[in-house]
Design an enzyme around this catalytic site. Structure first.
Site, short mmCIF file in Angstrom:
data_model
loop_
_atom_site.label_atom_id
_atom_site.label_comp_id
_atom_site.label_asym_id
_atom_site.label_seq_id
_atom_site.Cartn_x
_atom_site.Cartn_y
_atom_site.Cartn_z
N GLY A 26 0.83 -1.20 0.00
CA GLY A 26 0.00 0.00 0.00
C GLY A 26 0.87 1.24 0.00
N HIS A 108 6.40 1.74 12.14
CA HIS A 108 5.74 2.50 13.22
C HIS A 108 5.70 1.56 14.42
CE1 HIS A 108 3.03 5.09 15.38
NE2 HIS A 108 1.93 4.40 15.11
N1 LIG Z 1 1.00 5.65 5.28
C1 LIG Z 1 2.14 6.26 5.61
O1 LIG Z 1 2.58 7.16 4.93
C2 LIG Z 1 2.95 5.82 6.80
C3 LIG Z 1 4.04 6.62 7.25
C4 LIG Z 1 4.88 6.14 8.25
C5 LIG Z 1 4.61 4.89 8.82
N2 LIG Z 1 3.52 4.17 8.40
C6 LIG Z 1 3.30 2.85 8.97
O2 LIG Z 1 3.51 1.90 7.95
C7 LIG Z 1 2.68 0.75 8.16
C8 LIG Z 1 1.84 0.51 6.92
O3 LIG Z 1 0.95 1.61 6.78
P1 LIG Z 1 0.34 2.01 5.36
O4 LIG Z 1 -0.42 3.28 5.57
O5 LIG Z 1 1.42 1.93 4.33
O6 LIG Z 1 -0.68 0.81 5.14
P2 LIG Z 1 -1.78 0.68 4.00
O7 LIG Z 1 -3.13 0.92 4.60
O8 LIG Z 1 -1.43 1.48 2.79
O9 LIG Z 1 -1.63 -0.88 3.69
C9 LIG Z 1 -2.27 -1.42 2.63
C10 LIG Z 1 -1.69 -2.81 2.36
O10 LIG Z 1 -2.03 -3.69 3.43
C11 LIG Z 1 -2.78 -4.78 2.91
N3 LIG Z 1 -3.85 -5.10 3.85
C12 LIG Z 1 -4.94 -4.36 4.13
N4 LIG Z 1 -5.74 -5.00 4.99
C13 LIG Z 1 -5.13 -6.17 5.25
C14 LIG Z 1 -5.47 -7.30 6.06
N5 LIG Z 1 -6.61 -7.34 6.76
N6 LIG Z 1 -4.58 -8.31 6.13
C15 LIG Z 1 -3.42 -8.28 5.42
N7 LIG Z 1 -3.07 -7.27 4.61
C16 LIG Z 1 -3.92 -6.23 4.54
C17 LIG Z 1 -3.37 -4.27 1.58
O11 LIG Z 1 -3.60 -5.35 0.71
C18 LIG Z 1 -2.28 -3.37 1.08
O12 LIG Z 1 -1.30 -4.11 0.38
C19 LIG Z 1 1.87 1.08 9.42
O13 LIG Z 1 2.58 0.55 10.51
C20 LIG Z 1 1.88 2.60 9.47
O14 LIG Z 1 1.69 3.14 10.76
C21 LIG Z 1 2.70 4.60 7.41
MG LIG Z 2 1.51 7.49 11.86
#
Ligand SMILES: NC(=O)c1ccc[n+]([C@@H]2O[C@H](COP(=O)([O-])OP(=O)(O)OC[C@H]3O[C@@H](n4cnc5c(N)ncnc54)[C@H](O)[C@@H]3O)[C@@H](O)[C@H]2O)c1
Ligand SMILES: [Mg+2]
Ligand SMILES: CC(C)(O)[C@@H](O)C(=O)O
Ligand SMILES: [Mg+2]
Length: 332
Positions: A26, A108
């Protein structure tokens, strides 16, 4: 100043022969998988099922596999799936396939800090937390830069956890900017605080309230949008590049005087007091419990809030105004 790690302080050597599983494709997952691969590392993408992420990963040249297969085939397992699903995926897919000496890596600290995941003693547990959204982590890397990040070590079974965290930070592009060492506690609490009161919650609410005040007073919505929402990017870009003083130098004396006086009147001590209450709820674990409970109920508050935002006048006007203002934005 805190010690800053840059490219010269990090080497890819500790992980160059390892296979890295990126779980999730994601916001962060697509950026990490591609940046690490472009840096010469061996990356496999692990996903629960075939779907949107699976297709995107294939389009980007990966051969995605199911989570448990990715774990079985890797040394380093990076959790880039939503915080609320990490515990279940860990218990059902990762833990049964984990081998002594594997690494569990996070972007995170939520699940480790609030003890939703309690790893065995014979693995390394560390974090590389980009201080920016996933698409920007990819965009900056492709353009030769990098988004700064924090690194932290929770468990150092191998004795090499920090070197490996820095290696991943380097491959991600973060050491091209700068990386600071922290703890899971500090990263988790400050990250939640920032996104709630400022970056995601505070700024959205500030801009929406300002927009609504102008519209309710009878001003044209498009003009209200330009004034209270669209121009924010230019002001924030100036702060990003030149600090508050630099931004102040670019605006008129009238804006400086009015901004200083009315700014402190609107965002007064009572706002700071409520910010402190938010921080206390984060520190005590109350927010984490509330979020876990909300998730267990199927995220009704989150869904309702997103829907209200999408249907709002500011979003409707924004869609029209952005078409105009994005035409004027330089391409690079
Ligand atoms: N979004 C950001 O910019 C950001 C910034 C810093 C840290 N983080 C951290 O990074 C991590 C990922 O966050 P993100 O925002 O990239 O996630 P996201 O919501 O974009 O993740 C989506 C991905 O997770 C998969 N997914 C969704 N539901 C699922 C489930 N029930 N089981 C298995 N896979 C599933 C989806 O298929 C997709 O590939 C988190 O720990 C978040 O706190 C995110
Ligand atoms: Mg955060
Ligand atoms: C990009 C943010 C807001 O900094 C991150 O913390 C997140 O959770 O998405
Ligand atoms: Mg953040």
């Amino acid at each position: 100043m805190a010690k800053l790690y840059t490219d010269k302080d990090a080497s890819l050597d500790p992980i160059k022969d390892k296979t890295i599983a990126v779980l999730g494709y994601g916001s962060q997952g697509h950026a990490w998988a591609q940046n690490l691969r472009d840096s010469g590392l061996k990356v496999v993408v692990g996903l629960e099922r075939e779907g949107k992420s699976w297709e995107q990963a294939k389009k980007d040249g990966f051969s995605p596999m199911h989570t448990e297969d990715a774990v079985k085939n890797s040394d380093i397992i990076i959790f880039l799936i939503p915080d609320m699903v990490q515990r279940t995926v860990y218990l059902e897919r990762v833990k049964p396939n984990l081998r002594s000496g594997n690494d569990l890596v996070f972007a995170h600290g939520f699940n480790i800090h609030y003890r939703l995941i309690e790893p065995p003693k014979d693995v390394d547990v560390y974090m590389i937390a980009p201080k920016g959204p996933g698409p920007i982590v990819r965009e900056y890397f492709v353009k030769g830069g990098g988004v700064p990040a924090l690194v932290a070590v929770h468990q150092n079974y191998s004795g090499k956890a920090l070197e490996k965290a820095l290696a991943i930070a380097k491959a991600l592009g973060a050491t091209r900017a700068g990386v600071i060492e922290t703890t899971f506690k500090e990263e988790t609490e400050t990250d939640l605080f920032g996104e709630q009161v400022d970056l995601v919650g505070g700024i959205t609410q500030l801009m929406r309230s300002a927009f609504q005040v102008l519209v309710e007073a009878g001003y044209q919505p498009e003009i209200a949008y330009y004034e209270t929402i669209n121009e924010m990017k230019m002001i924030v870009d100036l702060i990003y590049e030149k600090g508050f003083s630099g931004m102040f130098k670019a605006v008129s004396d009238t804006a400086k005087y009015g901004g200083l006086t009315s700014g402190k009147y609107v965002i007064d001590e009572s706002v700071k007091k409520r910010m402190k209450e938010v921080l206390e709820k984060i520190k005590s674990g109350e927010f984490a419990n509330q979020w876990v409970e909300e998730y267990g109920k199927g995220v009704p508050t989150l869904k309702q809030g997103v829907q209200e935002l999408e249907n709002s006048l500011e979003e409707k006007v924004g869609r029209e105004v952005r078409e105009i203002s994005l035409r004027g934005k330089p391409k690079s």
